[in-house]
Motif scaffolding. Structure first.
Motif, PDB file in Angstrom:
ATOM      1  N   TYR A 171       0.832  -1.208   0.000  1.00 24.80           N
ATOM      2  CA  TYR A 171       0.000   0.000   0.000  1.00 24.80           C
ATOM      3  C   TYR A 171       0.861   1.249   0.000  1.00 24.80           C
ATOM      4  CZ  TYR A 171      -3.434   3.505   1.353  1.00 24.80           C
ATOM      5  OH  TYR A 171      -4.219   4.628   1.387  1.00 24.80           O
ATOM      6  N   VAL A 172       0.464   2.220  -0.822  1.00 23.39           N
ATOM      7  CA  VAL A 172       1.151   3.510  -0.894  1.00 23.39           C
ATOM      8  C   VAL A 172       0.182   4.582  -0.387  1.00 23.39           C
ATOM      9  CG1 VAL A 172       2.311   5.183  -2.378  1.00 23.39           C
ATOM     10  CG2 VAL A 172       2.453   2.734  -2.900  1.00 23.39           C
ATOM     11  N   PRO A 173       0.502   5.273   0.724  1.00 25.30           N
ATOM     12  CA  PRO A 173      -0.420   6.275   1.272  1.00 25.30           C
ATOM     13  C   PRO A 173      -0.372   7.601   0.521  1.00 25.30           C
ATOM     14  CG  PRO A 173       1.526   6.156   2.628  1.00 25.30           C
ATOM     15  CD  PRO A 173       1.688   5.095   1.575  1.00 25.30           C
ATOM     16  N   ALA A 174      -0.429   7.537  -0.792  1.00 22.51           N
ATOM     17  CA  ALA A 174      -0.427   8.726  -1.646  1.00 22.51           C
ATOM     18  C   ALA A 174      -1.223   8.394  -2.897  1.00 22.51           C
ATOM     19  CB  ALA A 174       1.000   9.124  -2.013  1.00 22.51           C
ATOM     20  N   TYR A 175      -1.740   9.436  -3.565  1.00 16.77           N
ATOM     21  CA  TYR A 175      -2.506   9.202  -4.783  1.00 16.77           C
ATOM     22  C   TYR A 175      -1.590   8.739  -5.914  1.00 16.77           C
ATOM     23  CZ  TYR A 175      -6.266  11.733  -2.419  1.00 16.77           C
ATOM     24  OH  TYR A 175      -7.224  12.134  -1.524  1.00 16.77           O
ATOM     25  N   ALA A 176      -2.088   7.840  -6.740  1.00 14.80           N
ATOM     26  CA  ALA A 176      -1.309   7.343  -7.877  1.00 14.80           C
ATOM     27  C   ALA A 176      -1.110   8.462  -8.885  1.00 14.80           C
ATOM     28  CB  ALA A 176      -2.032   6.170  -8.531  1.00 14.80           C
ATOM     29  N   PRO A 177       0.088   8.590  -9.442  1.00 12.84           N
ATOM     30  CA  PRO A 177       0.328   9.616 -10.461  1.00 12.84           C
ATOM     31  C   PRO A 177      -0.408   9.270 -11.742  1.00 12.84           C
ATOM     32  CG  PRO A 177       2.231   8.171 -10.270  1.00 12.84           C
ATOM     33  CD  PRO A 177       1.287   7.790  -9.154  1.00 12.84           C
ATOM     34  N   SER A 178      -0.898  10.287 -12.431  1.00 13.23           N
ATOM     35  CA  SER A 178      -1.589  10.052 -13.694  1.00 13.23           C
ATOM     36  C   SER A 178      -0.584   9.682 -14.774  1.00 13.23           C
ATOM     37  CB  SER A 178      -2.364  11.300 -14.116  1.00 13.23           C
ATOM     38  OG  SER A 178      -1.455  12.350 -14.423  1.00 13.23           O
ATOM     39  N   SER A 179      -1.076   9.072 -15.843  1.00 11.86           N
ATOM     40  CA  SER A 179      -0.193   8.705 -16.945  1.00 11.86           C
ATOM     41  C   SER A 179       0.443   9.939 -17.568  1.00 11.86           C
ATOM     42  CB  SER A 179      -0.971   7.918 -18.006  1.00 11.86           C
ATOM     43  OG  SER A 179      -2.102   8.655 -18.447  1.00 11.86           O
ATOM     44  N   ALA A 180      -0.308  11.064 -17.587  1.00 11.26           N
ATOM     45  CA  ALA A 180       0.237  12.303 -18.150  1.00 11.26           C
ATOM     46  C   ALA A 180       1.420  12.807 -17.327  1.00 11.26           C
ATOM     47  CB  ALA A 180      -0.851  13.372 -18.221  1.00 11.26           C
ATOM     48  N   SER A 181       1.289  12.762 -15.991  1.00  6.77           N
ATOM     49  CA  SER A 181       2.391  13.227 -15.140  1.00  6.77           C
ATOM     50  C   SER A 181       3.598  12.310 -15.257  1.00  6.77           C
ATOM     51  CB  SER A 181       1.934  13.320 -13.683  1.00  6.77           C
ATOM     52  OG  SER A 181       1.634  12.044 -13.158  1.00  6.77           O
ATOM     53  N   LEU A 182       3.357  11.013 -15.438  1.00  4.32           N
ATOM     54  CA  LEU A 182       4.466  10.075 -15.625  1.00  4.32           C
ATOM     55  C   LEU A 182       5.199  10.357 -16.935  1.00  4.32           C
ATOM     56  CD1 LEU A 182       2.864   6.745 -14.411  1.00  4.32           C
ATOM     57  CD2 LEU A 182       4.674   8.033 -13.270  1.00  4.32           C
ATOM     58  N   ARG A 183       4.447  10.706 -17.990  1.00  2.00           N
ATOM     59  CA  ARG A 183       5.083  11.038 -19.265  1.00  2.00           C
ATOM     60  C   ARG A 183       5.924  12.293 -19.134  1.00  2.00           C
ATOM     61  NH1 ARG A 183       0.079   9.332 -21.472  1.00  2.00           N
ATOM     62  NH2 ARG A 183      -0.678  11.461 -21.522  1.00  2.00           N
ATOM     63  N   ARG A 184       5.409  13.300 -18.400  1.00  2.00           N
ATOM     64  CA  ARG A 184       6.176  14.541 -18.210  1.00  2.00           C
ATOM     65  C   ARG A 184       7.465  14.257 -17.464  1.00  2.00           C
ATOM     66  NH1 ARG A 184       0.920  16.753 -17.321  1.00  2.00           N
ATOM     67  NH2 ARG A 184       1.164  16.550 -15.067  1.00  2.00           N
ATOM     68  N   ARG A 185       7.410  13.392 -16.450  1.00  2.00           N
ATOM     69  CA  ARG A 185       8.607  13.055 -15.701  1.00  2.00           C
ATOM     70  C   ARG A 185       9.627  12.343 -16.597  1.00  2.00           C
ATOM     71  NH1 ARG A 185       6.134  10.340 -10.176  1.00  2.00           N
ATOM     72  NH2 ARG A 185       4.742  12.069  -9.595  1.00  2.00           N
ATOM     73  N   SER A 186       9.105  11.463 -17.462  1.00  2.00           N
ATOM     74  CA  SER A 186       9.987  10.726 -18.358  1.00  2.00           C
ATOM     75  C   SER A 186      10.698  11.673 -19.313  1.00  2.00           C
ATOM     76  CB  SER A 186       9.185   9.683 -19.139  1.00  2.00           C
ATOM     77  OG  SER A 186       9.987   9.014 -20.053  1.00  2.00           O
ATOM     78  N   ILE A 187       9.972  12.653 -19.834  1.00  2.00           N
ATOM     79  CA  ILE A 187      10.564  13.630 -20.744  1.00  2.00           C
ATOM     80  C   ILE A 187      11.604  14.483 -20.033  1.00  2.00           C
ATOM     81  CG2 ILE A 187      10.074  15.672 -22.143  1.00  2.00           C
ATOM     82  CD1 ILE A 187       7.328  14.406 -22.756  1.00  2.00           C
ATOM     83  N   ALA A 188      11.279  14.855 -18.783  1.00  2.00           N
ATOM     84  CA  ALA A 188      12.189  15.708 -18.002  1.00  2.00           C
ATOM     85  C   ALA A 188      13.508  15.040 -17.696  1.00  2.00           C
ATOM     86  CB  ALA A 188      11.509  16.168 -16.720  1.00  2.00           C
ATOM     87  N   THR A 189      13.466  13.713 -17.565  1.00  2.00           N
ATOM     88  CA  THR A 189      14.693  12.980 -17.235  1.00  2.00           C
ATOM     89  C   THR A 189      15.399  12.480 -18.480  1.00  2.00           C
ATOM     90  OG1 THR A 189      13.377  10.948 -16.983  1.00  2.00           O
ATOM     91  CG2 THR A 189      13.821  12.254 -15.012  1.00  2.00           C
TER      92      THR A 189
END
Length: 230
Positions: free
Chosen positions: A212-230
């Motif tokens: 269990y992760v006590p935080a909201y799951a990141p959206s696919s859009a936010s994951l794509r932005r992170r991937s681009i940033a890195t």
């Protein structure tokens, strides 16, 4: 009871029959689904969750679907629009505010008429197989419609692939329905809705064994932005 859309019946008889025959999903706890209206709340791993949930429950399920599907363009978009509409899906605006409440307006009459609505409390697919904090929408909808919530634990869809149809060994898929969570009279405040949602996620985790992760799951859009940033 609500009327089952013709496309839903056809899909269940064709695609559903194939899924049941090939993967032979293990199902437990179907008797926990009441005869009347209820909200089914599963964990969310892949798009296969909707497919296998739909072919295991012998009643029509109205799924919440991103409103973008109902506005998709092009030949593929035309097919998507007709599919989600024909299957009786409910559009959900993700912009927030009053736009989100239109999904409630569409779901409440279905529930009060004795139908089933499926809501993934995590809000989006898990990016890593863990179980993320639930959003309170399902509890608030259940309180407004006066129906219970049935927690659902789905395992195996993350590992299943279409190519498995051709393989002699296929990954097992299991779907477990837990005892209904009664919401009536217990979700009058934001704090109560939050507590009931947390209880719902505990019940789902007990069936899946996910971390269990006590935080909201990141959206696919936010994951794509992170991937681009890195």
């Amino acid at each position: 009871m609500t009327r089952t859309p013709a496309l839903y019946v056809l899909t269940n008889a064709t695609v559903g029959s194939t899924l049941r025959r090939v993967w032979r999903p293990q199902v437990a706890g179907l008797d926990h689904i009441p005869d009347g209206g209820a909200i089914l709340c599963p964990n969310h791993q892949t798009v296969g969750d909707q497919l296998f949930l739909g072919v295991t429950v012998p009643r029509h399920i109205a799924f919440w679907a991103k409103a973008e599907y109902f506005r998709a363009t092009g030949p593929r978009g035309w097919l998507t629009r007709h599919a989600v509409t024909g299957m009786g899906a409910i559009p959900v605006e993700r912009a927030g505010g009053r736009a989100v409440l239109t999904a409630f307006d569409a779901a409440v009459p279905i529930l009060r008429a004795g139908g089933l609505v499926a809501v993934f409390p995590e809000g989006t697919r898990s990016p890593d197989g863990r179980l993320y904090r639930g959003r309170t929408g399902a509890v608030r909808l259940a309180a407004q419609a006066g129906v219970p919530i049935v927690p659902v634990g789905i395992l195996g869809t993350r590992e299943a692939r279409p190519a498995d149809i051709l393989r002699p060994k296929r990954r097992p898929i299991s779907i477990t329905f837990g005892p209904a969570l009664e919401v009536a009279g217990r979700a009058g405040t934001a704090r109560e809705a939050r507590a009931l949602t947390d209880e719902l996620m505990v019940r789902i985790q007990a069936m899946t064994g996910q971390e269990y992760v006590p935080a909201y799951a990141p959206s696919s859009a936010s994951l794509r932005r992170r991937s681009i940033a890195t």
